[in-house]
Design a protein around this motif. Structure first.
Motif, PDB file in Angstrom:
ATOM      1  N   ALA A  81       0.912  -1.143  -0.063  1.00 51.56           N
ATOM      2  CA  ALA A  81       0.080   0.166   0.028  1.00 51.56           C
ATOM      3  C   ALA A  81       0.872   1.148   0.062  1.00 51.56           C
ATOM      4  N   ASN A  82       0.366   2.639  -0.181  1.00 54.27           N
ATOM      5  CA  ASN A  82       1.025   3.735  -0.184  1.00 54.27           C
ATOM      6  C   ASN A  82       0.010   4.868   0.177  1.00 54.27           C
ATOM      7  N   PRO A  83      -0.419   4.821   1.354  1.00 59.51           N
ATOM      8  CA  PRO A  83      -1.587   5.836   1.866  1.00 59.51           C
ATOM      9  C   PRO A  83      -0.443   7.241   1.946  1.00 59.51           C
ATOM     10  N   GLU A  84      -1.450   8.090   1.682  1.00 65.05           N
ATOM     11  CA  GLU A  84      -0.854   9.631   1.894  1.00 65.05           C
ATOM     12  C   GLU A  84      -0.051   9.588   3.349  1.00 65.05           C
ATOM     13  N   GLY A  85       1.048  10.310   3.208  1.00 61.49           N
ATOM     14  CA  GLY A  85       1.836  10.270   4.234  1.00 61.49           C
ATOM     15  C   GLY A  85       2.935   9.134   4.481  1.00 61.49           C
ATOM     16  N   TYR A  86       2.981   8.233   3.533  1.00 66.15           N
ATOM     17  CA  TYR A  86       3.790   7.063   3.683  1.00 66.15           C
ATOM     18  C   TYR A  86       4.400   6.773   2.603  1.00 66.15           C
ATOM     19  N   GLN A  87       5.598   6.079   2.584  1.00 69.44           N
ATOM     20  CA  GLN A  87       6.370   5.470   1.609  1.00 69.44           C
ATOM     21  C   GLN A  87       5.532   4.154   1.315  1.00 69.44           C
ATOM     22  N   PRO A  88       5.751   3.962  -0.073  1.00 69.65           N
ATOM     23  CA  PRO A  88       5.183   2.584  -0.455  1.00 69.65           C
ATOM     24  C   PRO A  88       5.807   1.285   0.474  1.00 69.65           C
ATOM     25  N   PHE A  89       4.837   0.690   0.978  1.00 70.77           N
ATOM     26  CA  PHE A  89       5.411  -0.422   1.987  1.00 70.77           C
ATOM     27  C   PHE A  89       4.586  -1.600   1.599  1.00 70.77           C
ATOM     28  N   GLY A  90       5.333  -2.643   1.940  1.00 74.97           N
ATOM     29  CA  GLY A  90       4.864  -3.865   2.166  1.00 74.97           C
ATOM     30  C   GLY A  90       4.763  -4.914   3.418  1.00 74.97           C
ATOM     31  N   MET A  91       4.059  -5.790   3.572  1.00 74.31           N
ATOM     32  CA  MET A  91       4.291  -6.528   4.935  1.00 74.31           C
ATOM     33  C   MET A  91       3.837  -8.138   4.478  1.00 74.31           C
ATOM     34  N   THR A  92       4.651  -9.100   4.844  1.00 67.10           N
ATOM     35  CA  THR A  92       4.478 -10.464   4.492  1.00 67.10           C
ATOM     36  C   THR A  92       3.312 -10.848   5.507  1.00 67.10           C
ATOM     37  N   VAL A  93       2.254 -11.743   4.875  1.00 67.71           N
ATOM     38  CA  VAL A  93       1.272 -12.499   5.678  1.00 67.71           C
ATOM     39  C   VAL A  93       0.945 -13.594   5.123  1.00 67.71           C
ATOM     40  N   ASN A  94       0.311 -14.521   5.867  1.00 69.81           N
ATOM     41  CA  ASN A  94      -0.074 -16.020   5.426  1.00 69.81           C
ATOM     42  C   ASN A  94      -1.534 -16.085   5.793  1.00 69.81           C
ATOM     43  N   SER A  95      -2.237 -14.887   6.102  1.00 70.29           N
ATOM     44  CA  SER A  95      -3.693 -15.097   6.686  1.00 70.29           C
ATOM     45  C   SER A  95      -4.473 -14.342   5.562  1.00 70.29           C
ATOM     46  N   PHE A  96      -4.564 -15.048   4.231  1.00 66.99           N
ATOM     47  CA  PHE A  96      -5.349 -14.581   3.207  1.00 66.99           C
ATOM     48  C   PHE A  96      -6.418 -15.603   2.990  1.00 66.99           C
ATOM     49  N   ALA A  97      -7.569 -15.250   2.642  1.00 69.96           N
ATOM     50  CA  ALA A  97      -8.600 -16.151   2.343  1.00 69.96           C
ATOM     51  C   ALA A  97      -9.689 -15.470   1.125  1.00 69.96           C
ATOM     52  N   SER A  98     -10.174 -16.114   0.142  1.00 68.67           N
ATOM     53  CA  SER A  98     -11.277 -15.575  -0.615  1.00 68.67           C
ATOM     54  C   SER A  98     -12.670 -15.580   0.202  1.00 68.67           C
ATOM     55  N   VAL A  99     -13.307 -14.593  -0.080  1.00 67.51           N
ATOM     56  CA  VAL A  99     -14.484 -14.396   0.393  1.00 67.51           C
ATOM     57  C   VAL A  99     -15.850 -14.831  -0.447  1.00 67.51           C
ATOM     58  N   SER A 100     -15.875 -13.971  -1.604  1.00 65.90           N
ATOM     59  CA  SER A 100     -16.901 -13.905  -2.345  1.00 65.90           C
ATOM     60  C   SER A 100     -16.302 -13.619  -4.007  1.00 65.90           C
ATOM     61  N   LEU A 101     -17.326 -14.388  -4.857  1.00 61.28           N
ATOM     62  CA  LEU A 101     -17.018 -14.298  -6.084  1.00 61.28           C
ATOM     63  C   LEU A 101     -17.848 -13.046  -6.768  1.00 61.28           C
ATOM     64  N   ASP A 102     -18.835 -12.614  -6.154  1.00 56.09           N
ATOM     65  CA  ASP A 102     -19.585 -11.637  -6.789  1.00 56.09           C
ATOM     66  C   ASP A 102     -20.462 -11.038  -5.676  1.00 56.09           C
ATOM     67  N   PRO A 103     -19.879  -9.754  -5.200  1.00 54.96           N
ATOM     68  CA  PRO A 103     -18.443  -9.153  -5.882  1.00 54.96           C
ATOM     69  C   PRO A 103     -17.202  -9.983  -5.388  1.00 54.96           C
ATOM     70  N   ALA A 104     -16.356  -9.665  -6.222  1.00 56.51           N
ATOM     71  CA  ALA A 104     -15.091 -10.389  -5.738  1.00 56.51           C
ATOM     72  C   ALA A 104     -14.609  -9.792  -4.487  1.00 56.51           C
ATOM     73  N   LEU A 105     -14.438 -10.428  -3.323  1.00 52.34           N
ATOM     74  CA  LEU A 105     -14.075 -10.126  -2.112  1.00 52.34           C
ATOM     75  C   LEU A 105     -12.807 -10.989  -1.565  1.00 52.34           C
ATOM     76  N   VAL A 106     -11.990 -10.484  -0.846  1.00 53.54           N
ATOM     77  CA  VAL A 106     -10.633 -11.213  -0.476  1.00 53.54           C
ATOM     78  C   VAL A 106     -10.559 -10.762   0.889  1.00 53.54           C
ATOM     79  N   LEU A 107      -9.831 -11.642   1.832  1.00 56.43           N
ATOM     80  CA  LEU A 107      -9.706 -10.907   3.319  1.00 56.43           C
ATOM     81  C   LEU A 107      -8.044 -11.482   3.890  1.00 56.43           C
ATOM     82  N   TRP A 108      -7.610 -10.500   4.792  1.00 54.15           N
ATOM     83  CA  TRP A 108      -6.505 -10.916   5.177  1.00 54.15           C
ATOM     84  C   TRP A 108      -6.369 -10.293   6.569  1.00 54.15           C
ATOM     85  N   SER A 109      -5.469 -10.598   7.581  1.00 54.81           N
ATOM     86  CA  SER A 109      -5.579  -9.990   8.815  1.00 54.81           C
ATOM     87  C   SER A 109      -4.356  -9.471   9.366  1.00 54.81           C
ATOM     88  N   LEU A 110      -4.516  -8.480  10.111  1.00 59.32           N
ATOM     89  CA  LEU A 110      -3.083  -7.925  10.709  1.00 59.32           C
ATOM     90  C   LEU A 110      -3.470  -7.898  12.218  1.00 59.32           C
TER      91      LEU A 110
END
Length: 158
Positions: free
Chosen positions: A24-53
């Motif tokens: 991501a790169n929200p206003e006021g921040y440099q572009p950044f990244g964070m490694t996660v393994n907490s990903f899951a698909s949620v819905s096809l219509d609409p196309a939704l995914v989730l992860w946790s922090l």
């Protein structure tokens, strides 16, 4: 029934997961990244995914301020990328490793799949925040093998 947190974590580690870097790169921040393994698909219509922090993550404020983010599935040859963005307090993206996607969010180069997302919702998840995103752009690299994490270490699909 009371669960020992370490035993619970070890038990969860028996479930193999893919490895992602959320960028991501929200206003006021440099572009950044964070490694996660907490990903899951949620819905096809609409196309939704989730992860946790984690609620105590040093990236929490930045992710709370961003509307757009990218979920980058790492390929099996991207262990170094996973390790680089899993370090505490060291999440700035290396310029050669990303481009800015159509959504305005950074997209890592040469990943298995990248989903550019708009934040749909955030939910309380105990000691984590659950982030749901609506996929608005997608890029895939067919034929590459995914980076997999199992029992506390990287693994490969056979």
């Amino acid at each position: 029934m009371s669960l020992d947190p370490r035993e619970f974590r070890n038990a969860l580690g028996q479930y193999p997961t893919g490895v992602c870097v959320i960028t991501a790169n929200p206003e006021g921040y440099q572009p950044f990244g964070m490694t996660v393994n907490s990903f899951a698909s949620v819905s096809l219509d609409p196309a939704l995914v989730l992860w946790s922090l984690r609620n105590d993550s040093e990236c929490l404020d930045a992710f709370n301020k961003t509307k757009m983010f990218t979920v980058n599935f790492l390929a099996s040859d991207q262990v170094a990328l996973s390790n680089a963005y899993s370090k505490k307090n060291d999440h700035d993206l290396v310029p050669e490793q990303f481009r800015i996607g159509k959504s305005g969010a950074p997209v890592l180069r040469n990943c298995l799949t990248s989903f550019e997302c708009e934040t749909w919702a955030r939910y309380d998840g105990g000691d984590h925040i659950i982030v749901v995103g609506k996929v608005i752009e997608m890029e895939t690299k067919p034929g590459a093998k995914p980076l997999v994490f199992h029992a506390g270490k990287y693994s490969e699909l056979r």
